[in-house]
Design a protein around this motif. Structure first.
Motif, PDB file in Angstrom:
ATOM      1  N   PHE A 171       0.963  -1.127  -0.033  1.00 36.28           N
ATOM      2  CA  PHE A 171       0.116   0.021  -0.183  1.00 36.28           C
ATOM      3  C   PHE A 171       0.916   1.326   0.151  1.00 36.28           C
ATOM      4  CE2 PHE A 171      -4.088  -1.879   0.671  1.00 36.28           C
ATOM      5  CZ  PHE A 171      -3.900  -3.075   1.252  1.00 36.28           C
ATOM      6  N   MET A 172       0.320   2.149  -0.676  1.00 37.22           N
ATOM      7  CA  MET A 172       0.885   3.597  -0.545  1.00 37.22           C
ATOM      8  C   MET A 172      -0.276   4.458   0.023  1.00 37.22           C
ATOM      9  SD  MET A 172       3.198   4.470  -3.740  1.00 37.22           S
ATOM     10  CE  MET A 172       3.779   5.988  -2.758  1.00 37.22           C
ATOM     11  N   GLY A 173       0.041   5.121   1.248  1.00 38.70           N
ATOM     12  CA  GLY A 173      -0.947   5.977   2.071  1.00 38.70           C
ATOM     13  C   GLY A 173      -0.658   7.254   2.283  1.00 38.70           C
ATOM     14  N   TRP A 174      -1.727   8.065   2.769  1.00 42.24           N
ATOM     15  CA  TRP A 174      -1.248   9.297   3.151  1.00 42.24           C
ATOM     16  C   TRP A 174      -1.991   9.270   4.430  1.00 42.24           C
ATOM     17  CZ3 TRP A 174       0.891  13.230   0.535  1.00 42.24           C
ATOM     18  CH2 TRP A 174       1.048  13.133  -0.848  1.00 42.24           C
ATOM     19  N   PHE A 175      -1.171  10.096   5.528  1.00 40.44           N
ATOM     20  CA  PHE A 175      -1.397  10.559   6.916  1.00 40.44           C
ATOM     21  C   PHE A 175      -1.401  11.895   7.060  1.00 40.44           C
ATOM     22  CE2 PHE A 175      -1.821   6.430   9.175  1.00 40.44           C
ATOM     23  CZ  PHE A 175      -1.251   5.558   8.125  1.00 40.44           C
ATOM     24  N   ARG A 176      -1.865  12.317   8.134  1.00 39.44           N
ATOM     25  CA  ARG A 176      -1.609  13.979   8.429  1.00 39.44           C
ATOM     26  C   ARG A 176      -1.633  13.781   9.968  1.00 39.44           C
ATOM     27  NH1 ARG A 176      -7.895  15.887   6.875  1.00 39.44           N
ATOM     28  NH2 ARG A 176      -9.109  15.071   8.471  1.00 39.44           N
ATOM     29  N   GLN A 177      -1.009  15.128  10.394  1.00 36.88           N
ATOM     30  CA  GLN A 177      -0.792  15.494  11.758  1.00 36.88           C
ATOM     31  C   GLN A 177      -1.282  16.779  11.956  1.00 36.88           C
ATOM     32  OE1 GLN A 177       3.092  14.240  13.421  1.00 36.88           O
ATOM     33  NE2 GLN A 177       2.042  14.350  15.455  1.00 36.88           N
ATOM     34  N   ALA A 178      -2.026  17.248  12.562  1.00 40.19           N
ATOM     35  CA  ALA A 178      -2.480  18.557  13.062  1.00 40.19           C
ATOM     36  C   ALA A 178      -1.720  19.187  14.312  1.00 40.19           C
ATOM     37  CB  ALA A 178      -3.948  18.740  13.090  1.00 40.19           C
ATOM     38  N   PRO A 179      -1.551  20.283  14.459  1.00 37.49           N
ATOM     39  CA  PRO A 179      -0.888  20.870  15.652  1.00 37.49           C
ATOM     40  C   PRO A 179      -1.581  20.221  16.786  1.00 37.49           C
ATOM     41  CG  PRO A 179      -1.109  22.486  13.888  1.00 37.49           C
ATOM     42  CD  PRO A 179      -2.134  21.353  13.652  1.00 37.49           C
ATOM     43  N   GLY A 180      -0.812  19.445  17.941  1.00 34.70           N
ATOM     44  CA  GLY A 180      -1.332  19.151  19.111  1.00 34.70           C
ATOM     45  C   GLY A 180      -2.007  18.068  18.977  1.00 34.70           C
ATOM     46  N   LYS A 181      -1.960  17.335  17.740  1.00 31.24           N
ATOM     47  CA  LYS A 181      -2.934  15.949  17.515  1.00 31.24           C
ATOM     48  C   LYS A 181      -1.835  14.973  17.225  1.00 31.24           C
ATOM     49  CE  LYS A 181      -7.192  18.224  16.721  1.00 31.24           C
ATOM     50  NZ  LYS A 181      -8.526  18.088  15.990  1.00 31.24           N
ATOM     51  N   GLU A 182      -2.373  13.661  17.291  1.00 27.84           N
ATOM     52  CA  GLU A 182      -1.597  12.380  17.025  1.00 27.84           C
ATOM     53  C   GLU A 182      -1.638  12.490  15.484  1.00 27.84           C
ATOM     54  OE1 GLU A 182      -1.715   9.791  20.671  1.00 27.84           O
ATOM     55  OE2 GLU A 182      -2.735   9.080  18.933  1.00 27.84           O
ATOM     56  N   ARG A 183      -0.781  11.777  14.572  1.00 34.66           N
ATOM     57  CA  ARG A 183      -0.929  11.649  12.928  1.00 34.66           C
ATOM     58  C   ARG A 183      -2.056  10.624  13.030  1.00 34.66           C
ATOM     59  NH1 ARG A 183       4.646  10.802  10.013  1.00 34.66           N
ATOM     60  NH2 ARG A 183       4.749   9.006  11.393  1.00 34.66           N
ATOM     61  N   GLU A 184      -2.814  10.985  11.803  1.00 30.72           N
ATOM     62  CA  GLU A 184      -3.988  10.355  11.654  1.00 30.72           C
ATOM     63  C   GLU A 184      -4.108   9.666  10.215  1.00 30.72           C
ATOM     64  OE1 GLU A 184      -7.770  12.180  12.366  1.00 30.72           O
ATOM     65  OE2 GLU A 184      -7.281  13.611  10.873  1.00 30.72           O
ATOM     66  N   PHE A 185      -4.712   8.439  10.049  1.00 24.91           N
ATOM     67  CA  PHE A 185      -4.798   7.868   8.807  1.00 24.91           C
ATOM     68  C   PHE A 185      -5.897   8.687   7.766  1.00 24.91           C
ATOM     69  CE2 PHE A 185      -5.335   5.009   5.268  1.00 24.91           C
ATOM     70  CZ  PHE A 185      -6.655   4.839   4.953  1.00 24.91           C
ATOM     71  N   VAL A 186      -5.581   9.178   6.565  1.00 23.64           N
ATOM     72  CA  VAL A 186      -6.491   9.794   5.485  1.00 23.64           C
ATOM     73  C   VAL A 186      -7.010   8.655   4.602  1.00 23.64           C
ATOM     74  CG1 VAL A 186      -6.404  11.441   4.121  1.00 23.64           C
ATOM     75  CG2 VAL A 186      -5.255  11.629   6.066  1.00 23.64           C
ATOM     76  N   THR A 187      -6.024   8.134   3.929  1.00 26.93           N
ATOM     77  CA  THR A 187      -6.262   7.398   2.641  1.00 26.93           C
ATOM     78  C   THR A 187      -5.276   6.362   2.211  1.00 26.93           C
ATOM     79  OG1 THR A 187      -7.105   7.348   0.483  1.00 26.93           O
ATOM     80  CG2 THR A 187      -5.661   9.057   1.172  1.00 26.93           C
ATOM     81  N   ALA A 188      -5.624   5.359   1.647  1.00 24.66           N
ATOM     82  CA  ALA A 188      -4.333   4.477   1.013  1.00 24.66           C
ATOM     83  C   ALA A 188      -5.152   3.752  -0.282  1.00 24.66           C
ATOM     84  CB  ALA A 188      -4.072   3.337   2.287  1.00 24.66           C
ATOM     85  N   ILE A 189      -4.017   3.331  -0.910  1.00 24.51           N
ATOM     86  CA  ILE A 189      -4.302   2.631  -2.263  1.00 24.51           C
ATOM     87  C   ILE A 189      -3.488   1.506  -2.466  1.00 24.51           C
ATOM     88  CG2 ILE A 189      -2.759   4.074  -3.669  1.00 24.51           C
ATOM     89  CD1 ILE A 189      -4.999   3.795  -6.011  1.00 24.51           C
ATOM     90  N   SER A 190      -4.002   0.318  -2.948  1.00 28.28           N
ATOM     91  CA  SER A 190      -3.088  -0.899  -2.946  1.00 28.28           C
ATOM     92  C   SER A 190      -2.377  -0.729  -4.187  1.00 28.28           C
ATOM     93  CB  SER A 190      -4.163  -2.274  -3.053  1.00 28.28           C
ATOM     94  OG  SER A 190      -4.865  -1.882  -4.228  1.00 28.28           O
ATOM     95  N   MET A 191      -1.106  -1.331  -4.053  1.00 29.68           N
ATOM     96  CA  MET A 191      -0.088  -1.175  -5.153  1.00 29.68           C
ATOM     97  C   MET A 191      -0.578  -2.091  -6.156  1.00 29.68           C
ATOM     98  SD  MET A 191       2.003   0.951  -4.111  1.00 29.68           S
ATOM     99  CE  MET A 191       3.514   0.826  -4.915  1.00 29.68           C
ATOM    100  N   ALA A 192      -1.425  -3.233  -5.995  1.00 31.71           N
ATOM    101  CA  ALA A 192      -1.635  -4.275  -7.242  1.00 31.71           C
ATOM    102  C   ALA A 192      -3.073  -3.836  -7.827  1.00 31.71           C
ATOM    103  CB  ALA A 192      -2.010  -5.537  -6.473  1.00 31.71           C
ATOM    104  N   GLY A 193      -4.341  -3.975  -7.107  1.00 29.78           N
ATOM    105  CA  GLY A 193      -5.487  -3.412  -7.800  1.00 29.78           C
ATOM    106  C   GLY A 193      -5.932  -2.187  -7.856  1.00 29.78           C
ATOM    107  N   GLY A 194      -5.328  -1.281  -6.857  1.00 26.63           N
ATOM    108  CA  GLY A 194      -5.625   0.041  -7.072  1.00 26.63           C
ATOM    109  C   GLY A 194      -7.006   0.286  -6.018  1.00 26.63           C
ATOM    110  N   THR A 195      -7.212  -0.675  -5.282  1.00 27.30           N
ATOM    111  CA  THR A 195      -8.371  -0.454  -4.531  1.00 27.30           C
ATOM    112  C   THR A 195      -7.749   0.784  -3.397  1.00 27.30           C
ATOM    113  OG1 THR A 195      -9.052  -2.755  -4.317  1.00 27.30           O
ATOM    114  CG2 THR A 195      -9.798  -1.617  -2.617  1.00 27.30           C
ATOM    115  N   ALA A 196      -9.037   1.539  -3.269  1.00 31.56           N
ATOM    116  CA  ALA A 196      -8.698   2.703  -2.115  1.00 31.56           C
ATOM    117  C   ALA A 196      -9.638   2.538  -0.983  1.00 31.56           C
ATOM    118  CB  ALA A 196      -9.034   4.056  -2.746  1.00 31.56           C
ATOM    119  N   ILE A 197      -8.912   2.991   0.150  1.00 35.48           N
ATOM    120  CA  ILE A 197      -9.610   3.223   1.474  1.00 35.48           C
ATOM    121  C   ILE A 197      -9.638   4.457   1.775  1.00 35.48           C
ATOM    122  CG2 ILE A 197      -9.549   2.274   3.464  1.00 35.48           C
ATOM    123  CD1 ILE A 197      -7.873  -0.104   2.587  1.00 35.48           C
ATOM    124  N   TYR A 198     -10.428   4.866   2.417  1.00 39.31           N
ATOM    125  CA  TYR A 198     -10.568   6.443   3.125  1.00 39.31           C
ATOM    126  C   TYR A 198     -11.077   6.589   4.297  1.00 39.31           C
ATOM    127  CZ  TYR A 198     -10.374   7.683  -1.888  1.00 39.31           C
ATOM    128  OH  TYR A 198     -10.082   7.801  -3.293  1.00 39.31           O
TER     129      TYR A 198
END
Length: 121
Positions: free
Chosen positions: A33-60
């Motif tokens: 998978f390749m994914g995106w996470f984000r971290q706002a000031p004063g908060k923990e890093r959180e999952f945003v979205t990911a896509i599978s390297m094989a079939g391209g399935t996306a999760i949000y």
């Protein structure tokens, strides 16, 4: 080894759009998978979205469904994050990562340096 470089962050008004890019080099094919996470000031890093390297399935994450779209260009070894209808609460440093488990931070073993997204009027 995998090297990731994000770009495309910046300042945008609420309701606006931005497109982030993550250019990868190295043995990305060995990850699931390749994914995106984000971290706002004063908060923990959180999952945003990911896509599978094989079939391209996306999760949000629920907070971005219907507004963000992840896509990939295998020829360029690049993943994109199209962000529409941006809200002030989307303000954060956005990180690109590659790994084996889509939604869990510990499931990723290579990370980019991050790019700042600020949503403000």
């Amino acid at each position: 080894q995998v090297h990731l470089v994000e770009s495309g962050g910046g300042l945008v008004q609420p309701g606006g759009s931005l497109r982030l890019s993550c250019a990868a080099s190295g043995r990305t094919f060995s990850r699931n998978f390749m994914g995106w996470f984000r971290q706002a000031p004063g908060k923990e890093r959180e999952f945003v979205t990911a896509i599978s390297m094989a079939g391209g399935t996306a999760i949000y994450a629920d907070s971005v469904k219907g507004r963000f779209t992840i896509s990939r260009d295998n020829a360029k070894n690049t993943v994109y994050l199209q962000m529409n209808s941006l809200k002030p609460e989307d303000t954060a440093v956005y990180y690109c990562a590659v790994g084996f488990m889509p939604t869990i931070e510990n499931g990723y073993d290579y990370w980019g340096q991050g790019t700042q997204v600020t949503v403000s009027s």
